[in-house]
Design a protein around this motif. Sequence first.
Motif, PDB file in Angstrom:
ATOM      1  N   TYR A 666       0.838  -1.207   0.000  1.00  0.00           N
ATOM      2  CA  TYR A 666       0.000   0.000   0.000  1.00  0.00           C
ATOM      3  C   TYR A 666       0.870   1.253   0.000  1.00  0.00           C
ATOM      4  O   TYR A 666       0.586   2.230  -0.719  1.00  0.00           O
ATOM      5  CB  TYR A 666      -0.891   0.018   1.248  1.00  0.00           C
ATOM      6  CG  TYR A 666      -1.957  -1.047   1.287  1.00  0.00           C
ATOM      7  CD1 TYR A 666      -2.443  -1.637   0.118  1.00  0.00           C
ATOM      8  CD2 TYR A 666      -2.502  -1.465   2.503  1.00  0.00           C
ATOM      9  CE1 TYR A 666      -3.439  -2.610   0.167  1.00  0.00           C
ATOM     10  CE2 TYR A 666      -3.487  -2.432   2.561  1.00  0.00           C
ATOM     11  CZ  TYR A 666      -3.947  -3.008   1.390  1.00  0.00           C
ATOM     12  OH  TYR A 666      -4.918  -3.958   1.444  1.00  0.00           O
ATOM     13  N   THR A 667       1.941   1.230   0.802  1.00  0.00           N
ATOM     14  CA  THR A 667       2.829   2.393   0.883  1.00  0.00           C
ATOM     15  C   THR A 667       3.505   2.662  -0.457  1.00  0.00           C
ATOM     16  O   THR A 667       3.597   3.814  -0.901  1.00  0.00           O
ATOM     17  CB  THR A 667       3.895   2.168   1.965  1.00  0.00           C
ATOM     18  OG1 THR A 667       3.246   1.878   3.217  1.00  0.00           O
ATOM     19  CG2 THR A 667       4.768   3.389   2.126  1.00  0.00           C
ATOM     20  N   ALA A 670       1.068   4.188  -2.912  1.00  0.00           N
ATOM     21  CA  ALA A 670       0.835   5.595  -2.607  1.00  0.00           C
ATOM     22  C   ALA A 670       2.011   6.451  -3.070  1.00  0.00           C
ATOM     23  O   ALA A 670       1.814   7.540  -3.632  1.00  0.00           O
ATOM     24  CB  ALA A 670       0.618   5.772  -1.105  1.00  0.00           C
ATOM     25  N   VAL A 674       1.941   9.454  -5.883  1.00  0.00           N
ATOM     26  CA  VAL A 674       2.400  10.816  -5.607  1.00  0.00           C
ATOM     27  C   VAL A 674       3.441  11.257  -6.629  1.00  0.00           C
ATOM     28  O   VAL A 674       3.428  12.404  -7.112  1.00  0.00           O
ATOM     29  CB  VAL A 674       2.971  10.900  -4.172  1.00  0.00           C
ATOM     30  CG1 VAL A 674       3.671  12.235  -3.952  1.00  0.00           C
ATOM     31  CG2 VAL A 674       1.863  10.724  -3.142  1.00  0.00           C
TER      32      VAL A 674
END
Length: 680
Positions: A666-667, A670, A674
Amino acid sequence: MDFLFLALVLYAMGAMTMLWPKRLEMAAHAAGMVLAAAASALTLVASATYLGTMCGWGIPAGLSLGRFGALMDIGWGGYTLVADGWSAAFLVITGLAGTIISLYGVDYGKAYRGTGIRALAGLWNLFLASMVLVLMAGDAFTFILAWEVMALVSFLLVNHESKKKETVHAAYQYMVMTHLGTAAILIAFYLIGSHSPSLLFADLTHNTLEGPLRHVAFAAAFIGFALKSGLMPLHVWLPNAHPAAPSHVSALMSGVMLKVAVYGFGRFVFYFLGMEVFAYGLIVMLVGLFSAFLGVLYASMEKDMKRILAYSSVENMGIIFATFGCGMLLVQTGHGTMAMVAFTAVLVHSLSHSIMKGLLFMSAGAVMHAVGSKNVELMGALAKKMPATALFTLIGAMSLSSLPFTTGLVGEWMALQSFVTLGWQTGTQELRLLVIAAFVLLGLTGALALGCFVRLYGVVFLGRRRSALVLKAHEMPFFMLLGMGIEALLILVLGIFPMPMVQLMQASLTGGMMALPMVSTDAVVWNGIGDFANGASYSAYSPFMLLMLALIVTAVLAFVLEGKGLYVQKDVTWNCGTVPTRRQQYTATGFSKPLRRAFDFILKPRKERTFLKKEHAYFGRSVHYNLFIPDQFTEKLYVPVQHLMVRLSSLLHLLQQGSVRLYIGYTMIAMVAVLIWGVM
């Protein structure tokens, strides 16, 4: 030293009383309330003096005025405090209410001895100081910071009796709703500020925001301030928070905090967004009318004394915003002089409502202090045991019913004249039909308000006692009576001689950026409004002349009747041959039954029947009947939304698998998102 700066220092000293040792808790409470009263009095003097100079009244001897009269224009880094005429009008409201209610609180707060009385006095000062800072904020950042402090401190005050489950529920509901409003206000500031040189109010005035984004900014600002004002359907926090809070806190929230929202909305409309769009004024007026009618309808059904007053606040805030919308429409249609009357009515009724609702909440606190209950069905005959409180409550109830010789009529009279002018001057058939509908709603609202407060006063203070709780009732101590007495006196004095109040409020609209045209206050209050140049008017109202006529008629009747030697015989009420009992009196529920049946399709009342345990072997079971009137907005809007949010939040467990590798994934997703967004 500047009066407002000294007032802020005194508020800070009052807030520090919460740090006093517990053995000095009563001294801390007394010092905190006295400091709050003194600081509020300085605020009142400073702002009233500033507005008085704008009216041409002159400066009192020994009082020096700075750049903004007695108001401030200072800054520390990114924080600025700038007070102008629009601020001064609401500082008058804050200072007057803060002074009187703080005096009342000297004795009322003693009931909280041993249960956080030091915190109550300290937070009281912080609450007043935060509202003063909101009114003097000179930039968006200072405004939001002070607004958040006001929200947090008022939450703590509402939650003061946190051992009660319903109090905690009401406090957290208020906190959630007020932060939704803050989020909307932040959106409005962001949109306007992104098209301005800086976040200073002086620069926000020259913003270049146009098109759909301007409409979004208006919608966000209106939603945020309407929620804080308690307009329907954003009112759900208000009928719960006011009964949960201590009564002097309820008086300050209703009398001042709701008006701070009117100030904020006016700041956006007058300075940042303008009134060029017809739909803006139309939306504000319709929402205000809608809130006024439904607010007083629900107030007429309630049995909780403070919930009655809370819904009455919804009604009066609706009248204020409806009049504001009427003024916006008059400006948009090119009748700026007539709009001046509408905006003056907004300020006059804001001040009037602050006085009379402060009085009624203080009266509710006195009754609760004496009886130990908020349920009006358990009261009755309190006028015999609490004659002074009964008299002051009667004056407040008359004012909230907009009867002659009270300040409640002055603002509503000016509001009605504004609607008359809107229908008379605009010329369009559609708008005239809208004004007719507005008059129907305002007429129904006025009639319902009269019935509501006849019901409240009659059930609480007249008749015979309805429970044993009345037996322990007693009159209130000095400072509680003093606070109520001052408010009652102001209602009568400003109702009979309204000119100084109208002139002060009108002066706040004629200076600074607004520069609305000044109109003759004689033409507004005494002769109605119309063609000022030719002396014509549409309506006439002279409170002083009406008072003189009433006194003459009373004197004549007294002279005629006195000379006839009337014979008076007192007896019990005829009751078909039986002696009437307390149980045969009209109840609050019975009094409102015709109204409840007429508006059954809106109220949708629920009847509950409970069979109690048998008290005797040879008789049937006792039956308990209960009538419950739910808030339809809570039932049909907020409860379904709450259930939907719970169901959606339950889906989040699909993302929570307990796998560290999944969370790292998930990190990374993300971070990639970005990076992609950053290079676009």
